[in-house]
Design an enzyme around this catalytic site. Structure first.
Site, PDB file in Angstrom:
ATOM      1  N   SER A   1       0.822  -1.211   0.000  1.00  0.00           N
ATOM      2  CA  SER A   1       0.000   0.000   0.000  1.00  0.00           C
ATOM      3  C   SER A   1       0.858   1.265   0.000  1.00  0.00           C
ATOM      4  O   SER A   1       2.021   1.246   0.415  1.00  0.00           O
ATOM      5  CB  SER A   1      -0.909   0.025   1.223  1.00  0.00           C
ATOM      6  OG  SER A   1      -1.740  -1.107   1.240  1.00  0.00           O
TER       7      SER A   1
HETATM    8  N1  SAH Z   1       0.408  -5.313   4.139  1.00  0.00           N
HETATM    9  C1  SAH Z   1       1.002  -5.741   2.897  1.00  0.00           C
HETATM   10  C2  SAH Z   1       0.074  -5.495   1.740  1.00  0.00           C
HETATM   11  C3  SAH Z   1      -0.444  -6.763   1.307  1.00  0.00           C
HETATM   12  S1  SAH Z   1      -1.598  -6.765  -0.040  1.00  0.00           S
HETATM   13  C4  SAH Z   1       2.340  -5.059   2.677  1.00  0.00           C
HETATM   14  O1  SAH Z   1       2.724  -4.222   3.495  1.00  0.00           O
HETATM   15  O2  SAH Z   1       3.004  -5.396   1.697  1.00  0.00           O
HETATM   16  C5  SAH Z   1      -2.748  -7.891   0.646  1.00  0.00           C
HETATM   17  C6  SAH Z   1      -2.238  -9.288   0.888  1.00  0.00           C
HETATM   18  O3  SAH Z   1      -3.314 -10.038   1.445  1.00  0.00           O
HETATM   19  C7  SAH Z   1      -1.791 -10.049  -0.359  1.00  0.00           C
HETATM   20  O4  SAH Z   1      -0.481 -10.471  -0.203  1.00  0.00           O
HETATM   21  C8  SAH Z   1      -2.770 -11.222  -0.432  1.00  0.00           C
HETATM   22  O5  SAH Z   1      -2.194 -12.406  -0.940  1.00  0.00           O
HETATM   23  C9  SAH Z   1      -3.173 -11.374   1.023  1.00  0.00           C
HETATM   24  N2  SAH Z   1      -4.429 -12.063   1.283  1.00  0.00           N
HETATM   25  C10 SAH Z   1      -5.593 -12.017   0.593  1.00  0.00           C
HETATM   26  N3  SAH Z   1      -6.522 -12.807   1.169  1.00  0.00           N
HETATM   27  C11 SAH Z   1      -5.930 -13.362   2.265  1.00  0.00           C
HETATM   28  C12 SAH Z   1      -6.368 -14.265   3.289  1.00  0.00           C
HETATM   29  N4  SAH Z   1      -7.621 -14.766   3.328  1.00  0.00           N
HETATM   30  N5  SAH Z   1      -5.497 -14.606   4.254  1.00  0.00           N
HETATM   31  C13 SAH Z   1      -4.227 -14.122   4.257  1.00  0.00           C
HETATM   32  N6  SAH Z   1      -3.748 -13.282   3.325  1.00  0.00           N
HETATM   33  C14 SAH Z   1      -4.593 -12.896   2.335  1.00  0.00           C
END
Ligand code: SAH
Length: 222
Positions: free
Chosen positions: A67
């Site tokens: 993000s």
């Molecule tokens: N906080 C992260 C941003 C991640 S984007 C950072 O700082 O980089 C959102 C993430 O959520 C993705 O990697 C995606 O694979 C994960 N995601 C989506 N659904 C999920 C679930 N049910 N459980 C765990 N992770 C999930």
């Protein structure tokens, strides 16, 4: 990863903190200090190195994104961390936000759905010598029942609803932050569990996150 000549991440971070965070009203000193400490450029893809501290999200592979710094700060500010909390993070992604949580809280449990991203995040966090975290691959919509309750739960993917399992795993006095809405636009939603177990929900700013895919989120396509 080779850094280009004259690349100065310290001052890039100082600019990010001043222009993208403080100038927009993020004021909490502990929070700003954490953003100044965590090397965001270590969590982005090598080809995005020179854009690591820009005012935008970046791809991290597998269709997922890290993000925009201001969005991460807004979510973290809403959690009002003091340093004493046990935190559950859903959506480890690059691990950047995990590192910030480790600067701001006592202990972090983090769940990522995609094994490739989880492995990269673990490698970077370990190289940076973060220790107070436990990462696992799985469906974060179901939480981490064996380690519950949590003082804070932070979901960094957008969901059509607040997963009941996460509310159940919130401690009394705890806060859950989660983007709730449709696939293209969500509202940052704060769920609080008060003493006695009563739950309140408030909707905040508009945001855009990748989908939370799981049993209590969006159903996987195909
Ligand atoms: N906080 C992260 C941003 C991640 S984007 C950072 O700082 O980089 C959102 C993430 O959520 C993705 O990697 C995606 O694979 C994960 N995601 C989506 N659904 C999920 C679930 N049910 N459980 C765990 N992770 C999930």
């Amino acid at each position: 990863m080779t850094l280009p000549e004259r690349y100065d991440p310290e001052s890039a971070r100082r600019r990010m903190v001043a222009e993208h965070l403080r100038a927009r009203g993020i004021a909490e000193p502990r929070l700003l200090a954490a953003f100044q400490r965590v090397p965001r450029h270590r969590f982005v893809l090598p080809e995005d190195l020179d854009r690591a501290y820009g005012d935008h999200p970046l791809g991290i592979g597998e269709g997922q994104t890290i993000s925009q710094p201001y969005m991460v700060a807004t979510m973290l500010e809403a959690l009002a961390l003091t340093g004493a909390e046990r935190v559950l993070e859903i959506g480890t992604g690059s691990g950047y936000q995990t590192a910030l949580l480790l600067e701001l809280a006592r202990e972090v449990y983090t769940i990522e759905r995609l094994p490739g991203l989880a492995a990269c995040a673990r490698a970077v966090l370990d190289r940076l010598e973060y220790t107070r975290y436990t990462l696992r691959v799985g469906d974060g919509t179901l939480g981490w029942p064996e380690a519950a309750p949590f003082d804070r739960i932070l979901v960094s993917a957008g969901s059509p609803r607040v997963p009941p399992s996460l509310v159940a795993q919130l401690a009394e006095g705890g806060v859950l932050a989660i983007p709730v809405g449709d696939a293209s636009l969500q509202e940052l939603t704060l769920v609080r569990k008060l003493a006695g177990g009563r739950v309140t929900e408030t909707r905040g700013c508009a945001c855009m996150f990748v989908r939370l895919v799981g049993a209590e989120g969006w159903h996987a396509e195909g």
